[in-house]
Design a protein around this motif. Structure first.
Motif, PDB file in Angstrom:
ATOM      1  N   ASP A  44       4.053   1.965   2.354  1.00  0.00           N
ATOM      2  CA  ASP A  44       3.490   2.382   3.680  1.00  0.00           C
ATOM      3  C   ASP A  44       3.194   1.102   4.451  1.00  0.00           C
ATOM      4  O   ASP A  44       3.152   1.120   5.754  1.00  0.00           O
ATOM      5  CB  ASP A  44       2.167   3.182   3.641  1.00  0.00           C
ATOM      6  N   SER A  45       2.944   0.016   3.832  1.00  0.00           N
ATOM      7  CA  SER A  45       2.663  -1.221   4.152  1.00  0.00           C
ATOM      8  C   SER A  45       2.981  -2.321   3.379  1.00  0.00           C
ATOM      9  O   SER A  45       2.728  -2.083   2.144  1.00  0.00           O
ATOM     10  CB  SER A  45       1.399  -1.320   4.994  1.00  0.00           C
ATOM     11  N   GLY A  46       3.007  -3.501   3.866  1.00  0.00           N
ATOM     12  CA  GLY A  46       3.313  -4.487   2.971  1.00  0.00           C
ATOM     13  C   GLY A  46       4.746  -5.286   2.862  1.00  0.00           C
ATOM     14  O   GLY A  46       5.458  -4.693   3.652  1.00  0.00           O
ATOM     15  N   ASP A  99      -3.180  -0.126  -3.118  1.00  0.00           N
ATOM     16  CA  ASP A  99      -4.053  -0.539  -2.125  1.00  0.00           C
ATOM     17  C   ASP A  99      -3.969  -2.171  -1.908  1.00  0.00           C
ATOM     18  O   ASP A  99      -4.713  -2.885  -2.419  1.00  0.00           O
ATOM     19  CB  ASP A  99      -5.604  -0.161  -2.372  1.00  0.00           C
ATOM     20  N   LYS A 100      -3.034  -2.406  -0.927  1.00  0.00           N
ATOM     21  CA  LYS A 100      -3.112  -3.882  -0.567  1.00  0.00           C
ATOM     22  C   LYS A 100      -2.913  -4.681  -1.984  1.00  0.00           C
ATOM     23  O   LYS A 100      -3.629  -5.839  -2.106  1.00  0.00           O
ATOM     24  CB  LYS A 100      -4.303  -4.468   0.427  1.00  0.00           C
ATOM     25  N   LYS A 127       1.827   3.506 -11.454  1.00  0.00           N
ATOM     26  CA  LYS A 127       2.786   2.404 -12.385  1.00  0.00           C
ATOM     27  C   LYS A 127       4.183   2.799 -11.718  1.00  0.00           C
ATOM     28  O   LYS A 127       5.025   1.750 -11.366  1.00  0.00           O
ATOM     29  CB  LYS A 127       2.669   2.425 -13.612  1.00  0.00           C
ATOM     30  N   SER A 128       4.792   4.010 -11.848  1.00  0.00           N
ATOM     31  CA  SER A 128       6.287   4.234 -11.703  1.00  0.00           C
ATOM     32  C   SER A 128       6.455   4.171 -10.270  1.00  0.00           C
ATOM     33  O   SER A 128       7.314   3.610  -9.821  1.00  0.00           O
ATOM     34  CB  SER A 128       6.556   5.339 -11.952  1.00  0.00           C
ATOM     35  N   THR A 129       5.529   4.295  -9.283  1.00  0.00           N
ATOM     36  CA  THR A 129       5.624   4.143  -7.769  1.00  0.00           C
ATOM     37  C   THR A 129       5.723   2.940  -7.366  1.00  0.00           C
ATOM     38  O   THR A 129       6.565   2.324  -6.843  1.00  0.00           O
ATOM     39  CB  THR A 129       4.262   4.826  -7.144  1.00  0.00           C
ATOM     40  N   SER A 180       0.851  -1.107  -0.075  1.00  0.00           N
ATOM     41  CA  SER A 180      -0.013   0.096   0.048  1.00  0.00           C
ATOM     42  C   SER A 180       0.998   1.384  -0.033  1.00  0.00           C
ATOM     43  O   SER A 180       1.753   1.223   0.498  1.00  0.00           O
ATOM     44  CB  SER A 180      -0.879  -0.170   1.198  1.00  0.00           C
ATOM     45  N   LYS A 181       0.356   2.041  -0.701  1.00  0.00           N
ATOM     46  CA  LYS A 181       1.351   3.601  -0.922  1.00  0.00           C
ATOM     47  C   LYS A 181      -0.087   4.695  -1.105  1.00  0.00           C
ATOM     48  O   LYS A 181      -0.675   4.695  -1.711  1.00  0.00           O
ATOM     49  CB  LYS A 181       2.025   3.689  -1.879  1.00  0.00           C
TER      50      LYS A 181
END
Length: 225
Positions: free
Chosen positions: A60-62, A24-25, A46-48, A10-11
């Motif tokens: 942010d998570s994962g 998102d997850k 996409k680039s993120t 997630s970001k």
């Protein structure tokens, strides 16, 4: 064998007073010898996603696994990128003051995975496979757009990375050269059993890849290919 495994990534970004979630997850698994393309409009993330997979940006998570090992803290990222990941950019990003051979020598020196002799052998083999053996002693300004992108492909594959991340590698090329570059990436993927994730807008080359996803509403949706 799974080379890249993204789990529940997630970001989010702050967009004015609102928080905008662009991933998102999100889950993604890429195997050795698999060429994956990710489509999506500009600003879709996409680039993120590519930057997170390439240990350039924190999620942010994962969790991220590369060659079965969990990617740890940022202290490990530089070594990881140097030894396990190759990058192909839209605008090749070759250094103007070094010949192609000198640029590949420099990449080999930074990695320290192979001896000087092995680097030279790999360099010669890659340039020959990509059809630019005669460009080794030339500077980027002496090369065509297609030759520059082939040199960038050689640079990405030089250290035998497990994973190649390609950000719009055909965007600056015409249809014929763009397809040629995509086919050359596929050739190296199959030959060397590397995993490749490519983000692209170029739907004309999708028949060259193995698996296609669209990034929609912060999720990856697999497209029949």
């Amino acid at each position: 064998m799974s080379v890249l495994n993204l789990k529940a990534i997630s970001k989010s970004y702050q967009d004015g007073e609102e928080e905008r979630t662009i991933l998102d997850k999100l889950d993604l698994q890429v195997s050795a010898g698999e060429f994956v393309a990710i489509l999506g409009p500009s600003g879709s993330g996409k680039s993120t996603l590519l930057s997170i997979a390439g240990a350039l940006l924190s999620a942010d998570s994962g969790e991220i696994y590369l060659d079965g090992e969990k990617v740890g803290s940022q202290k490990e990222w530089t070594k990881l990128r140097r030894e396990k990941i190759g990058f192909i950019f839209q605008n090749h990003q070759l250094l103007p003051f070094l010949t192609i051979a000198e640029q590949l020598d420099m990449i080999g020196k930074f990695s320290k995975r192979f001896s000087k002799t092995e680097v030279k052998q790999r360099q010669e083999a890659l340039l020959a496979e990509l059809g630019i053996a005669d460009c080794a002693k030339k500077y980027p300004k002496q090369l065509s757009g297609g030759q520059k992108q082939r040199a960038a492909i050689a640079r990405a594959f030089l250290n035998q990375p497990s994973l190649i991340l390609a950000d719009e590698p055909t965007a600056s090329l015409d249809a014929s050269r763009g397809r040629q570059v995509a086919e050359l990436i596929r050739q190296e993927v199959k030959e060397r059993q590397t995993a490749v994730v490519m983000v692209t807008h170029d739907e004309r080359i999708l028949d060259v890849v193995d698996t296609v996803y669209r990034l929609e509403n912060a999720k990856l949706v697999k497209v029949n290919n």
